[in-house]
Write an enzyme that holds these catalytic residues in place. Structure first.
Site, PDB file in Angstrom:
ATOM      1  N   MET A   1       4.080  18.772  -0.630  1.00  0.00           N
ATOM      2  CA  MET A   1       4.439  17.709   0.317  1.00  0.00           C
ATOM      3  C   MET A   1       3.512  16.510   0.102  1.00  0.00           C
ATOM      4  SD  MET A   1       5.858  19.552   3.703  1.00  0.00           S
ATOM      5  CE  MET A   1       4.293  19.822   4.494  1.00  0.00           C
TER       6      MET A   1
ATOM      7  N   HIS B   1      -4.710  17.730  -2.887  1.00  0.00           N
ATOM      8  CA  HIS B   1      -6.135  18.044  -2.932  1.00  0.00           C
ATOM      9  C   HIS B   1      -6.349  19.057  -4.046  1.00  0.00           C
ATOM     10  CE1 HIS B   1      -4.888  21.668  -0.891  1.00  0.00           C
ATOM     11  NE2 HIS B   1      -4.396  20.953   0.113  1.00  0.00           N
TER      12      HIS B   1
ATOM     13  N   HIS C   1      -3.845  21.901  -4.700  1.00  0.00           N
ATOM     14  CA  HIS C   1      -2.612  21.578  -5.439  1.00  0.00           C
ATOM     15  C   HIS C   1      -2.914  21.412  -6.929  1.00  0.00           C
ATOM     16  CE1 HIS C   1      -1.708  19.709  -1.378  1.00  0.00           C
ATOM     17  NE2 HIS C   1      -0.654  20.477  -1.537  1.00  0.00           N
TER      18      HIS C   1
ATOM     19  N   ASP D   1      -1.119  29.799   2.260  1.00  0.00           N
ATOM     20  CA  ASP D   1       0.085  29.944   3.090  1.00  0.00           C
ATOM     21  C   ASP D   1       0.680  31.320   2.801  1.00  0.00           C
ATOM     22  OD1 ASP D   1       0.250  27.226   4.308  1.00  0.00           O
ATOM     23  OD2 ASP D   1       0.271  26.659   2.214  1.00  0.00           O
TER      24      ASP D   1
HETATM   25  O1  PAF Z   1       3.500  24.417   1.155  1.00  0.00           O
HETATM   26  C1  PAF Z   1       4.093  23.319   1.169  1.00  0.00           C
HETATM   27  O2  PAF Z   1       3.510  22.268   0.850  1.00  0.00           O
HETATM   28  C2  PAF Z   1       5.542  23.255   1.610  1.00  0.00           C
HETATM   29  O3  PAF Z   1       5.798  24.175   2.615  1.00  0.00           O
HETATM   30  C3  PAF Z   1       6.541  23.425   0.442  1.00  0.00           C
HETATM   31  C4  PAF Z   1       6.424  24.799  -0.195  1.00  0.00           C
HETATM   32  C5  PAF Z   1       6.297  22.350  -0.591  1.00  0.00           C
HETATM   33  C6  PAF Z   1       7.980  23.283   0.973  1.00  0.00           C
HETATM   34  O4  PAF Z   1       8.170  22.048   1.571  1.00  0.00           O
END
Ligand code: PAF
Length: 282
Positions: free
Chosen positions: A30, A34, A37, A152
């Site tokens: 999204m 950081h 990612h 997550d």
């Molecule tokens: O973890 C995230 O940033 C979001 O939930 C994802 C997997 C990109 C879906 O929008």
């Protein structure tokens, strides 16, 4: 790196790579990237010939009173970081491109059971939004593998279950949580915290570590959770949930389980943070 809002561009580029027998890894995000990612992108590069990423602040996974409008949009910085990390293709669709009929008139994907507990109970509809967008992005990009952060944990489980249930030919890779030196798990939402709140928030990892030790010394799960809740409240957290589950099937943990996961969601001020720790008992 090519940045495009066009589904057709993404499909054409991925098709060209696949026609040459090359593999594609995908890291959906999204944005407001950081080190967590960037670690996913770097890991993706070691596992496939090409890395595709997406930045889409998915309205379907935000509740009415959540931070959709305030969610940080930092495209130029994100592009620079992705180029540096080695991504070759970035998909940045608008909500109109993804949900042309509007979200309420759109087919959705719902993973039953695990979508309704913990984060799913606190954020009704959240995991339907996540499963729907991830399924759509998978169909647009058609990657061989896709990578997600283990921070997550429940989201990763929802996605693995969806891929399994719908027989999607995509390997799902979970990548270890990246933490600040203090132990605080990296998250775009850390940007909402003041310096003082950030220091207090580091208590989450200390509490998780302490709870893991207590679980290993066979203290009752309920007592371990109760103690953890007190510790978090003592530094100013308002607890949403603190729970211990079977790490593999997400059932409420019992004395027989050997692989557990401690999961936490708690508010520091108005910022909701989540974290987890897998604990192997055997
Ligand atoms: O973890 C995230 O940033 C979001 O939930 C994802 C997997 C990109 C879906 O929008």
């Amino acid at each position: 790196m090519i940045t495009t809002q066009s589904i057709a561009d993404i499909r054409a580029q991925v098709k060209a790579w696949k026609q040459k027998g090359e593999t594609v890894a995908f890291v959906p995000t999204m944005g407001n990237l950081h080190l967590g990612h960037i670690t996913l992108v770097k890991e993706a590069k070691t596992r496939a010939d090409h890395v595709v990423t997406s930045i889409f602040v998915n309205p379907m996974q935000f509740g009415q009173n959540e931070d959709l409008d305030a969610y940080p949009r930092t495209l130029a910085d994100d592009q620079a970081a992705l180029i540096e990390a080695g991504a070759e293709l970035l998909f940045t669709p608008t909500p109109e491109i993804i949900y042309p009929k509007g979200m309420d008139a759109q087919t959705f994907v719902e993973v039953p059971g695990i979508s309704d507990v913990l984060c799913g109970a606190s954020r009704p509809g959240h995991f339907r939004g996540v499963a729907t967008i991830v399924c759509k992005l998978f169909n647009i990009v058609q990657p061989d593998i896709a990578l997600f952060g283990q921070k997550d944990f429940q989201q990763l489980l929802v996605i693995r279950t969806m891929v399994d249930d719908l027989s999607l030919p995509i390997e799902i890779v979970g990548v270890e949580t990246i933490r600040e030196d203090s132990g605080l798990a990296m998250s775009s939402r850390n940007g909402y915290l003041s310096a003082e709140q950030k220091a207090q928030a580091a208590q989450i990892k200390r509490t998780l570590d302490k709870m893991a030790c207590s679980l290993k010394t066979a203290q009752s799960i309920e007592a371990v959770i109760a103690q953890g809740q007190i510790e978090l409240e003592d530094v100013g957290f308002r607890n949403d949930y603190l729970d211990v589950r079977n790490a593999n099937n997400f059932a409420v943990a019992n004395g027989e389980d050997t692989e557990l996961v401690i999961l936490v969601a708690a508010y520091m001020g108005s910022t909701r943070l989540i974290d987890n720790l897998v604990v192997k008992l055997a």
